[in-house]
Write an enzyme that holds these catalytic residues in place. Structure first.
Site, PDB file in Angstrom:
ATOM      1  N   HIS A 188       0.818  -1.205   0.000  1.00  0.00           N
ATOM      2  CA  HIS A 188       0.000   0.000   0.000  1.00  0.00           C
ATOM      3  C   HIS A 188       0.851   1.254   0.000  1.00  0.00           C
ATOM      4  O   HIS A 188       0.439   2.291  -0.491  1.00  0.00           O
ATOM      5  CB  HIS A 188      -0.978  -0.018   1.169  1.00  0.00           C
ATOM      6  CG  HIS A 188      -2.168  -0.840   0.829  1.00  0.00           C
ATOM      7  ND1 HIS A 188      -3.171  -0.340   0.043  1.00  0.00           N
ATOM      8  CD2 HIS A 188      -2.476  -2.120   1.091  1.00  0.00           C
ATOM      9  CE1 HIS A 188      -4.056  -1.284  -0.140  1.00  0.00           C
ATOM     10  NE2 HIS A 188      -3.663  -2.374   0.481  1.00  0.00           N
ATOM     11  N   GLU A 431       4.354 -11.085 -36.163  1.00  0.00           N
ATOM     12  CA  GLU A 431       5.709 -10.578 -35.917  1.00  0.00           C
ATOM     13  C   GLU A 431       6.760 -11.391 -36.667  1.00  0.00           C
ATOM     14  O   GLU A 431       7.956 -11.268 -36.404  1.00  0.00           O
ATOM     15  CB  GLU A 431       6.007 -10.481 -34.422  1.00  0.00           C
ATOM     16  CG  GLU A 431       5.786 -11.730 -33.619  1.00  0.00           C
ATOM     17  CD  GLU A 431       6.066 -11.540 -32.127  1.00  0.00           C
ATOM     18  OE1 GLU A 431       6.629 -10.516 -31.726  1.00  0.00           O
ATOM     19  OE2 GLU A 431       5.709 -12.449 -31.365  1.00  0.00           O
ATOM     20  N   ASP A 455       9.949  -7.548 -33.557  1.00  0.00           N
ATOM     21  CA  ASP A 455      10.409  -8.802 -34.147  1.00  0.00           C
ATOM     22  C   ASP A 455      10.187  -8.823 -35.660  1.00  0.00           C
ATOM     23  O   ASP A 455      11.004  -9.365 -36.399  1.00  0.00           O
ATOM     24  CB  ASP A 455       9.712 -10.000 -33.486  1.00  0.00           C
ATOM     25  CG  ASP A 455      10.406 -10.371 -32.192  1.00  0.00           C
ATOM     26  OD1 ASP A 455      11.651 -10.425 -32.177  1.00  0.00           O
ATOM     27  OD2 ASP A 455       9.713 -10.570 -31.175  1.00  0.00           O
ATOM     28  N   CYS A 502       1.513  -3.332 -31.704  1.00  0.00           N
ATOM     29  CA  CYS A 502       1.958  -3.182 -30.325  1.00  0.00           C
ATOM     30  C   CYS A 502       3.468  -3.086 -30.199  1.00  0.00           C
ATOM     31  O   CYS A 502       3.991  -2.982 -29.096  1.00  0.00           O
ATOM     32  CB  CYS A 502       1.405  -4.306 -29.452  1.00  0.00           C
ATOM     33  SG  CYS A 502       2.007  -5.923 -29.921  1.00  0.00           S
TER      34      CYS A 502
HETATM   35  C1  PEP Z   1       7.346  -7.060 -30.911  1.00  0.00           C
HETATM   36  O1  PEP Z   1       8.066  -7.986 -31.256  1.00  0.00           O
HETATM   37  O2  PEP Z   1       7.171  -6.021 -31.572  1.00  0.00           O
HETATM   38  C2  PEP Z   1       6.650  -7.136 -29.618  1.00  0.00           C
HETATM   39  C3  PEP Z   1       5.713  -6.277 -29.287  1.00  0.00           C
HETATM   40  O3  PEP Z   1       7.013  -8.100 -28.761  1.00  0.00           O
HETATM   41  P1  PEP Z   1       8.376  -8.103 -27.905  1.00  0.00           P
HETATM   42  O4  PEP Z   1       9.044  -6.756 -28.073  1.00  0.00           O
HETATM   43  O5  PEP Z   1       7.986  -8.390 -26.508  1.00  0.00           O
HETATM   44  O6  PEP Z   1       9.135  -9.206 -28.553  1.00  0.00           O
HETATM   45 MG    MG Z   2       8.010  -9.911 -30.233  1.00  0.00          MG
END
Ligand code: PEP
Ligand code: MG
Length: 543
Positions: A188, A431, A455, A502
């Site tokens: 906390h 990826e 990746d 992402c």
């Molecule tokens: C990526 O490969 O773009 C990804 C989001 O995964 P990480 O960076 O965890 O491999």
């Molecule tokens: Mg990745």
């Protein structure tokens, strides 16, 4: 100049002078008594006084950190009245004929040890709470005021650890930052620091205490979890510039909080954020992200000395889902191997681990590991809006095997009468070039795609992302990578599947317009980039 690493619990920078927090440790001696009734009465009086103090602290916390986080002090009041806790104190006094301070101290040690030994992180953190209330009672027994302290100028408060009541008792206006040698990010104390918007770094290690003294200069970087003692001029200048960037971001937040992610011509996009652990939720909420587009679940495994149990994972996933209160949370299944090695997995050495036994390949070869994670995920799914995604996909067969495993887990849970949501979305990461190229075949098998550009760039350009020597050959805007993303977007939409990005490229504002033109549905970025991307999106006109 000396650098210490810890865990940042509130991402902001502070530069200033140290005030070492001096706790008036109640030194407790064991003394023999002859009148147990008088000692029991002293305990009751001390408890009443402690309750009065806690009620005042609760009022202060309500004003400063809000109802949810002030609740801890209600819990403290309940703990003081707890039957088991009080029976223990009473029985020690009556059976050993010892003083009240000693009985409270022994009870405190016993209860704290019991909480610490529990599997559950939440229960472990309660160990600090029982010590906190016991110290307060002991202090009241000796008629001393509790250690609640106020400093009268703006200081960086450094301590071995801080109890929740100590944290909240400081005058917020006078605290530049908190730094503690110990502590847990789910405690906390950490939660309160976060909610008081005070930069804080915990767990910097015991050694740090030997290097600090009242008045010494310090920089606290709550983003990176770093503490610099006696920084040189150049470092102070660099961090002052970072503080100004933070201030700019804060201004952005004021202007853009709650605003839509919408272009001038009315095209909307979701802007989510990435996290690597439950700790990241504060930053997600502070930066007004619309959801979590990537929860890198492997960090639960990396932070553990052994396979995290179903229960431990369930607790973490549930916490994230509950904290996001109905906003989408995409949790990626275990992605270890390559740059993320874990001893207890006993993986053999590989010459080329980035292309080796990693991510979903491990899950498919080790179904017991996969199954535990999926069970925890589906059990947590009733607490929010969950999406599950699988990393490092290269083929139709791999994609087919993953939902099959999900179905098996759901069957098991049904048979056991365990609830799970039937609205969990299942997606894959794009990826690898292979996944992008066959995305027309993969799209009908899933609910969404999420492009991992880190990746995807590494594999498309044959540039090891770990190798700094080849940095100049890594063209992050390479047309090959962008065309693969576009190909996946076209195939996703042709199959009514949504697509997000992402990887780090999602935060590159020079590409935002191009991504919008590709009809990317979601960008998931590190939390500090959410608002700069929103600002960019709102400036674009696609018409
Ligand atoms: C990526 O490969 O773009 C990804 C989001 O995964 P990480 O960076 O965890 O491999
Ligand atoms: Mg990745």
């Amino acid at each position: 100049m000396k650098l210490f690493h810890g865990k940042g619990v509130y991402g902001a920078i502070a530069i200033g002078c140290v005030s070492v927090f001096k706790r008036q440790e109640a030194s407790v001696r064991r003394t023999h008594i002859t009148d147990a009734a008088t000692e029991l009465e002293r305990v009751e009086n001390a408890k009443s006084k402690a309750l009065e103090q806690l009620s005042a602290i609760h009022e202060k916390a309500l004003k400063e950190v809000g109802e949810t986080h002030a609740q801890i002090f209600e819990i403290h009041m309940m703990m003081i009245e707890d039957d088991d806790y009080n029976d223990s104190i009473r029985s020690i006094i009556e059976t050993q004929m010892v003083n009240a301070e000693y009985a409270v101290a022994v009870t405190s040690d016993n209860f704290a040890a019991m909480f610490s030994s529990m599997d559950d992180d939440y229960m472990q953190a309660r160990s600090a709470d029982v010590k906190d209330i016991s110290n307060r009672i002991i202090s009241c027994l000796s008629d001393g005021e509790n250690s609640d302290s106020e400093s009268d100028s703006r200081m960086i408060i450094c301590s071995d650890d801080l109890a929740p009541s100590e944290t909240v008792s400081f005058d917020k206006e006078n605290v530049l930052a908190f730094v503690t040698a110990f502590g847990s990010s789910s405690s906390h104390t950490a939660i309160l620091a976060r909610n008081m918007n005070i930069p804080a770094v915990i767990c910097v290690g015991e050694e740090f205490l030997n290097d600090i003294s009242d008045g010494c200069m310090m920089i606290v970087d709550g983003h990176k979890g770093e503490v610099i003692i006696d920084p040189d001029e150049e470092t102070v200048a660099a961090y002052t510039a970072k503080q100004q960037e933070d201030a700019h971001r804060k201004d952005l937040l004021q202007q853009l909080r709650g605003k839509d992610n919408i272009t001038r011509d009315g095209t909307r996009i979701n802007i989510f954020a990435n996290i690597s652990g439950v700790d990241g939720i504060g930053a997600i909420l502070a930066n007004d992200a619309g959801g979590i587009g990537l929860f890198r679940s492997e960090f639960l495994y990396l932070e553990s000395d052994d396979y995290p149990t179903e229960e431990q994972q369930f607790t973490a996933y549930r916490k994230v889902l509950e904290s996001m209160a109905g906003k989408k949370v995409i949790i990626r299944t275990l992605d270890i191997g390559a740059d993320k090695q874990i001893d207890y997995f006993g993986l053999e050495h590989e010459d080329n681990p980035a292309m080796g036994f990693r991510a979903v390949r491990i899950c498919l070869e080790r179904p017991e590991v996969f199954r535990t994670q999926l069970r925890a995920l589906y059990r947590a799914s009733v607490f929010g809006e969950l999406g599950i995604m699988f990393p490092m996909i290269t083929s139709v067969n791999e994609v087919a095997e993953c939902p099959a495993m999900c179905d098996m887990v759901k069957r098991e849970l049904s048979e056991e009468g365990m609830p799970f949501s039937d609205k969990v979305e299942v997606g894959i990461m794009i990826e690898t070039p292979a996944a992008a190229i066959i995305s027309d075949r993969l799209a009908p098998m899933v609910d969404f795609f999420s492009v991992g550009t880190n990746d995807l760039t590494q594999y498309t350009l044959a540039c090891d992302r770990q190798n700094s020597k080849i940095e100049r050959f890594v063209d992050t805007h390479h047309e090959a990578v962008l065309r693969l993303i576009e190909m996946a977007a076209v195939n996703a939409h042709a199959n009514n599947v949504w697509i997000g990005i992402c990887g780090e490229l999602a935060a590159d504002t020079s590409l935002t317009e191009r991504f919008l033109r590709m009809r990317i549905d979601e960008l998931s970025v590190s939390a500090p980039f959410v608002l700069p991307i929103r600002e960019k999106v709102r400036s674009i006109d696609l018409s």
